[in-house]
Write a protein that holds these residues in place. Structure first.
Motif, PDB file in Angstrom:
ATOM      1  N   VAL A 144      21.828  20.485  41.320  1.00 34.69           N
ATOM      2  CA  VAL A 144      20.661  20.030  40.029  1.00 34.69           C
ATOM      3  C   VAL A 144      21.197  19.186  39.380  1.00 34.69           C
ATOM      4  O   VAL A 144      19.713  18.716  37.981  1.00 34.69           O
ATOM      5  N   GLU A 145      22.436  18.758  39.015  1.00 32.93           N
ATOM      6  CA  GLU A 145      22.783  18.332  36.920  1.00 32.93           C
ATOM      7  C   GLU A 145      21.874  16.425  37.851  1.00 32.93           C
ATOM      8  O   GLU A 145      21.574  16.064  36.383  1.00 32.93           O
ATOM      9  N   GLN A 146      22.114  16.275  38.738  1.00 34.78           N
ATOM     10  CA  GLN A 146      22.267  14.655  39.275  1.00 34.78           C
ATOM     11  C   GLN A 146      20.413  14.578  39.234  1.00 34.78           C
ATOM     12  O   GLN A 146      19.907  13.429  38.112  1.00 34.78           O
ATOM     13  N   TRP A 147      19.435  15.949  39.114  1.00 34.31           N
ATOM     14  CA  TRP A 147      18.293  15.422  39.211  1.00 34.31           C
ATOM     15  C   TRP A 147      17.893  16.036  37.779  1.00 34.31           C
ATOM     16  O   TRP A 147      16.816  14.974  37.407  1.00 34.31           O
ATOM     17  N   ASP A 148      18.406  16.835  37.427  1.00 31.48           N
ATOM     18  CA  ASP A 148      18.069  17.104  35.210  1.00 31.48           C
ATOM     19  C   ASP A 148      18.341  15.483  34.599  1.00 31.48           C
ATOM     20  O   ASP A 148      18.090  14.890  33.948  1.00 31.48           O
ATOM     21  N   TYR A 162       3.052  10.133  47.107  1.00 27.00           N
ATOM     22  CA  TYR A 162       4.216  11.393  47.419  1.00 27.00           C
ATOM     23  C   TYR A 162       5.534  11.148  47.827  1.00 27.00           C
ATOM     24  O   TYR A 162       5.363  10.127  48.095  1.00 27.00           O
ATOM     25  N   GLY A 163       5.737  12.456  48.116  1.00 31.88           N
ATOM     26  CA  GLY A 163       7.231  11.761  48.957  1.00 31.88           C
ATOM     27  C   GLY A 163       8.281  12.555  48.693  1.00 31.88           C
ATOM     28  O   GLY A 163       8.012  13.785  47.765  1.00 31.88           O
ATOM     29  N   VAL A 164       9.707  12.488  48.994  1.00 28.92           N
ATOM     30  CA  VAL A 164      10.582  13.945  48.397  1.00 28.92           C
ATOM     31  C   VAL A 164      11.900  12.994  48.123  1.00 28.92           C
ATOM     32  O   VAL A 164      12.104  12.206  48.506  1.00 28.92           O
ATOM     33  N   ILE A 165      12.396  13.587  47.313  1.00 24.30           N
ATOM     34  CA  ILE A 165      13.594  12.472  46.651  1.00 24.30           C
ATOM     35  C   ILE A 165      14.590  14.147  46.948  1.00 24.30           C
ATOM     36  O   ILE A 165      14.663  14.780  46.788  1.00 24.30           O
ATOM     37  N   LEU A 166      16.270  13.644  47.545  1.00 23.66           N
ATOM     38  CA  LEU A 166      17.184  14.379  47.554  1.00 23.66           C
ATOM     39  C   LEU A 166      18.606  13.582  46.537  1.00 23.66           C
ATOM     40  O   LEU A 166      19.007  11.945  46.518  1.00 23.66           O
ATOM     41  N   PHE A 167      18.866  14.562  46.162  1.00 25.13           N
ATOM     42  CA  PHE A 167      20.216  14.165  44.462  1.00 25.13           C
ATOM     43  C   PHE A 167      20.981  15.762  45.317  1.00 25.13           C
ATOM     44  O   PHE A 167      21.291  16.322  46.178  1.00 25.13           O
ATOM     45  N   ALA A 192      22.797   8.625  41.525  1.00 22.32           N
ATOM     46  CA  ALA A 192      22.418   8.178  42.778  1.00 22.32           C
ATOM     47  C   ALA A 192      21.252   8.861  43.254  1.00 22.32           C
ATOM     48  O   ALA A 192      21.814  10.699  43.122  1.00 22.32           O
ATOM     49  N   HIS A 193      20.607   8.508  44.126  1.00 23.23           N
ATOM     50  CA  HIS A 193      19.254   9.408  45.005  1.00 23.23           C
ATOM     51  C   HIS A 193      18.865   9.290  46.134  1.00 23.23           C
ATOM     52  O   HIS A 193      19.137   7.615  46.208  1.00 23.23           O
ATOM     53  N   PHE A 194      17.931   9.687  47.504  1.00 25.64           N
ATOM     54  CA  PHE A 194      17.784   9.037  48.327  1.00 25.64           C
ATOM     55  C   PHE A 194      16.010   9.445  48.274  1.00 25.64           C
ATOM     56  O   PHE A 194      16.139  10.979  48.152  1.00 25.64           O
ATOM     57  N   ALA A 252      22.288  20.784  48.802  1.00 26.88           N
ATOM     58  CA  ALA A 252      21.788  19.036  47.509  1.00 26.88           C
ATOM     59  C   ALA A 252      20.334  19.819  47.113  1.00 26.88           C
ATOM     60  O   ALA A 252      19.378  20.553  47.653  1.00 26.88           O
ATOM     61  N   THR A 253      19.756  18.737  46.238  1.00 29.58           N
ATOM     62  CA  THR A 253      18.877  19.251  45.647  1.00 29.58           C
ATOM     63  C   THR A 253      17.341  18.204  46.365  1.00 29.58           C
ATOM     64  O   THR A 253      17.508  17.221  45.888  1.00 29.58           O
ATOM     65  N   LEU A 254      16.656  19.259  47.024  1.00 32.59           N
ATOM     66  CA  LEU A 254      15.353  18.902  46.895  1.00 32.59           C
ATOM     67  C   LEU A 254      14.117  18.436  45.842  1.00 32.59           C
ATOM     68  O   LEU A 254      14.397  19.398  46.226  1.00 32.59           O
ATOM     69  N   VAL A 255      13.635  17.610  46.088  1.00 33.18           N
ATOM     70  CA  VAL A 255      12.057  17.724  45.129  1.00 33.18           C
ATOM     71  C   VAL A 255      11.054  16.909  45.482  1.00 33.18           C
ATOM     72  O   VAL A 255      11.208  15.906  46.429  1.00 33.18           O
ATOM     73  N   VAL A 256      10.119  18.242  45.540  1.00 41.74           N
ATOM     74  CA  VAL A 256       8.434  17.492  46.346  1.00 41.74           C
ATOM     75  C   VAL A 256       8.120  16.676  44.361  1.00 41.74           C
ATOM     76  O   VAL A 256       7.726  17.532  44.146  1.00 41.74           O
TER      77      VAL A 256
END
Length: 550
Positions: free
Chosen positions: A198-202, A190-195, A221-223, A178-182
């Motif tokens: 990488v394609e879903q983050w893009d 502030y926070g983190v997002i989980l996809f 979809a994301h968390f 999974a791709t974790l974005v800070v």
């Protein structure tokens, strides 16, 4: 008018409304749809809940129940029923042959359903809770303790940008790569997002950009774990925190969990997602302790991984966090002439392939930023002109002419891009520098004509267009209202903060939104290997021919 004639004139309307809450305990959670019946006088006469896509199956029985046992008034059958769904109309015609069924728009019912949906969404917001099926107070307390530690570690001060991605894997939690974005490097949200990847983050970044431009994108979809000011937290959530004495790092660190399905539709987090947030919150600060090694890895584009065991309320989990290195596949060789490649793409006479076009454009901008013509600022407007050229006119920067450029700069950007009019001069200066670079470096044929479009009083003209509210589309009206309310709508963090405000209540009466036609997105056609090879060969031939004609 006789009673018989009066009854013969009675028309009902039927329509679907997606409910704002999820049904759980029946397999995967789902948002039910309500099939609603309304009389000519505006009274709601009946409704039936169904799983998404199954309303037509229940339509005949639902109408029969509304006729026999209406919510208001006495039982009677309508002479006509109007529905917007062809599938529901067909089902009604078969089961109710004595009723004239029309498939046509139902604006009267749609307006009522919209108000009902808004009211239910407001009620759902007021009744939000950290609890969900399988998540008890002990689990939430443990999660709060973990996220308080994450906040104190300030990962947004260690991870350079939101584009420095981290991969998260935990086999026991059934999460792989999974791709974790800070987020929060800009000093807000502030926070983190989980996809899921990488394609879903893009796709998420593209969706945020599309919203700014007035489009209605498909949000992946994301968390997310966000840290909010105490004053911004929903009353129901705040009361739960205070009642259970859950740990909060400080007044700006009240955690808020958002689970969103495709389309950005929010739902309650699952028990596994709460555990995942806790695992990430315990593992990430450990991963980020070695600042010097991580800084070197980010600077050199290298990959660094660490596997560790973390203790959560649900037990011990082994997790792997990996700093993702640069993907060299997206880079274009500097040995090629980028303009020739883009020109060759234009000559193919086919829809532009975004996966082929964008790496070439990114290389072109890199060369511009290293040129003597560059202004020193980020070259965002060069990207916007190239994207609008492709989306609206189907051409690349190699063939965008002065007429198309004039429409992009003075009509499309003011209508769709949420930017303060004071930046008009900055926009024109950047684009003039870009075309001066294209003229010197590539001898672009139409560079002089395009520079004339950007000369004279172009900055003054653009400033007036950016200030003209009659040009604003719906999305721009919303975001400019956000700017007026004090939000930085030119940053992703500011956009997300304003969107949360919009979702939490009704719009002020002062915001007048013009109608915005909905246009289907332009999508690249899938290309098989043989077709791609043929296209490449044609580009080579076109490129060589262009060189001979110079």
């Amino acid at each position: 008018m006789s009673l018989k004639k009066k009854q013969a004139s009675v028309e009902w309307m039927g329509g679907l409304m997606s409910m704002p809450a999820y049904v759980t305990g029946e397999g995967d959670p789902y948002r039910p749809e309500a099939l609603v019946w309304m009389g000519a006088n505006g009274a709601l006469l009946g409704s039936t809940l169904a799983k998404p896509g199954e309303a037509a199956r229940h339509a005949a029985e639902s109408l029969r129940n509304a006729i026999e046992k209406p919510m208001f008034g006495r039982a009677h059958a309508p002479a006509r029923v109007r529905v917007a769904s062809p599938e529901i109309a067909d089902a009604l015609r078969i089961a109710h042959p004595s009723i004239a069924v029309t498939c046509a728009p139902t604006p009267e019912l749609d307006a009522v359903l919209s108000m009902m949906q808004e009211k239910m969404a407001d009620d759902a917001e007021a009744n939000r809770s950290y609890f969900s099926p399988g998540v008890d107070a002990a689990a939430i307390a443990s999660m709060f303790h973990a996220v308080a530690g994450l906040y104190r570690s300030k990962p947004w001060e260690i991870v350079p940008t939101e584009h420095n991605l981290i991969s998260f894997t935990s086999e026991k939690l059934n999460v792989r790569d999974a791709t974790l974005v800070v987020i929060g490097q800009a000093g807000e949200s502030y926070g983190v997002i989980l996809f899921s990847g990488v394609e879903q983050w893009d796709a998420y970044l593209e969706a945020v950009d599309a919203i700014q431009h007035g489009d209605e994108p498909d949000i992946p979809a994301h968390f997310a774990l966000n840290f909010e000011q105490k004053s911004d937290l929903a009353v129901g959530l705040l009361s739960e925190i205070e009642r259970h004495h859950w740990e909060v790092a400080d007044g700006a660190a009240y955690p808020w969990l958002l689970a969103a399905d495709r389309g950005g539709i929010p739902r309650a987090p699952t028990a596994d997602e709460v555990t995942t947030v806790e695992a990430i919150s315990r593992a990430l600060p450990e991963m980020l302790r070695d600042r010097d090694r991580l800084a070197a890895a980010w600077e050199c584009g290298e990959s660094v991984a660490r596997t560790m065991s973390v203790q959560t309320h649900a037990g011990e989990f082994e997790v792997t966090l990996q700093i993702l290195g640069d993907d060299d596949d997206d880079h274009v060789s500097t040995d090629i002439n980028v303009i020739d490649e883009l020109f060759a793409m234009d000559q193919e006479g086919e829809e532009l392939d975004v996966d082929e076009r964008q790496p070439l454009e990114e290389e072109l901008v890199r060369q511009f930023e290293a040129s003597p013509e560059a202004t020193g600022a980020d070259s965002n407007w060069c990207h916007h002109v190239m994207n609008y050229g492709a989306d609206h006119f189907g051409v690349t920067i190699a063939t965008i002419g002065p007429r198309d450029l004039r429409e992009i700069v003075f009509e499309i950007i003011p209508r769709r891009f949420s930017v303060d009019s004071s930046r008009a001069g900055e926009i024109i200066d950047e684009l003039r520098a870009f075309y001066a670079f294209l003229k010197r470096e590539f001898e672009l044929d139409q560079a002089d004509a395009c520079l004339r479009v950007l000369g004279g009083d172009a900055a003054k003209k653009l400033k007036a267009a950016l200030s003209d509210r009659s040009r604003f589309g719906m999305a721009k009206s919303l975001f400019m209202a956000g700017r007026d309310a004090g939000y930085d709508i030119e940053s992703r963090e500011g956009v997300e903060a304003w969107m949360r405000v919009l979702q939490s209540g009704t719009l002020p009466d002062s915001i007048q939104l013009p109608p915005l036609p909905r246009m289907p997105p332009i999508r690249a056609r899938p290309v098989d290997a043989a077709t791609a090879k043929a296209k490449k060969n044609r580009r080579k031939a076109t490129r060589h021919a262009r060189k001979k004609n110079r």
